[in-house]
Motif scaffolding. Sequence first.
Motif: not given
Lengths: 387, 123
Positions: A83-84, A103-106, A261-262, A287-288
């Motif tokens: 989940e992190a 998976l997400l980047n910052a 970027t998406t 946040a985004r």
Amino acid sequence: MGTTDSHAADAADLKRTPLYDLHVELGARMVPFAGYDMPVQYPTGIMTEHQHTRAAAGLFDVSHMGQAWLIGPDHETTARALEALVPSSMVELGRGKQRYTVLLNADGGIVDDLMVTRPVAAADDGRLFLVVNASRKDVDYPLIRAALPANVRLELIEDRALIAVQGPEAVAAVAAHAPKAAELAFMTADWMDFDGIRCHVSRSGYTGEDGVEMSVPADKAEAITRALLADERVKPIGLGARDSLRLEAGLCLYGHDLDETTSPVEGDITFILQKRRREEGGFPGAARIRRELADGPARKRVGLRLDGRAPAREGAEIKVPGGDTVGIVTSGGFGPTASVPVAMGYVAAAHAAPGTKLALVVRGKELEATVVEMPIVPHRYVRAARA
Amino acid sequence: MTTYYSKDHEWIAVDGDVATVGITDYAQSQLGDVVYVELPDTGKALKQGDEAAVVESVKAASEVYAPIDGEVIETNAALVDSPANVNEDPEGGAWFVKLKIADKGQLAGLMDAASYKAYVETL
């Protein structure tokens, strides 16, 4: 004649799946894909393969995809570790349940999209089964490892192949060898014997059709595939038809429809964010993503149906007819089931409503297109298992 | 009537000063299922190597090049309605354009059927 679709990579550098020899024997045209020498089509061609999958059952070699275990001391610990990195709820994932996530980047951009399965057996609690894109293994694995606490580890699965069987007859064809397959509901998984071979089977796939994905011992993959292909309902299907099937089904292809970027909100896959995660945040780029959920994203992925017969490919500009550029096509081609050219792409939010008339620029000409609801061809997943 | 072949897999059948241009069976097999054909306007003057037509398969767009200089005097409009003809009859009914030949000398730079067959075997 010249084609823009060239394959210049050195064949010697390409990896092969355990089914490589069988693909060649079946007359497949092999092409480089994500570092692997993969079948793009068999002799009957993409159109026939696509239609066969929608009408009966198609067998896809997806062994190039990355399979791995995430292993911790208990489900809660392993789920929280994942989940992190992802915005989906993993703690609440039930035994035997499967979930699509990213998976997400910052910045909240998508590093990869993946499938996560919690094994059905209580004895396996603490383990999650991951399937990631072939082209992203080298990015995903270090990213995951760097984020794990000391008591959770990532263990790559190198000795298993992955076979997808998709279409209205797919489950019946698999159940003839592995009867338990018929008992699975959509997005659930279990271990079962296929002609005596231990396989991990999930009722899922990436064509919009009912079907399964089978993680099988690499040295048994050919025997299993031959057993399935002996059933006249099942035909081998290449990457070409896999692409047209998933496009009609409105499913994203990483590196085309999704990239770093998406965000998931722009990508219109907000269903991956369960309520607790939306409220709590606590994932990269929260946040985004939470801002975009509240205010709407600046651009959004849409489906497009072209009014004429000429297809628009990835990279085609999307315009207001006769006016400004408002987006770009990320996947496009001819939809064999839709029987018209179809595409998906990103447009400024003001132009994303279904029914909006847009123009796609192909060879300098504006082709008329309409924003449509996705999927363009309805999904036929089986939510509950047949009795 | 003599038929010539280009390294780009076009065939060109010459009858007097008119050349009929299509793509070879090898080319259509490489393309896969053709779903769309775009033809030039008649009257268009083409130089050797110019785009004479566009063929789209399920997978990709490909150009058909003019194998010689010439003016487009006729196009095969039937292909627009039945693009799959390119797969079924590439070296017959599924021709793309007829050109009024500008320079017959350019034909000498193309291959005959035997040379083209040998060329394809090297690919």
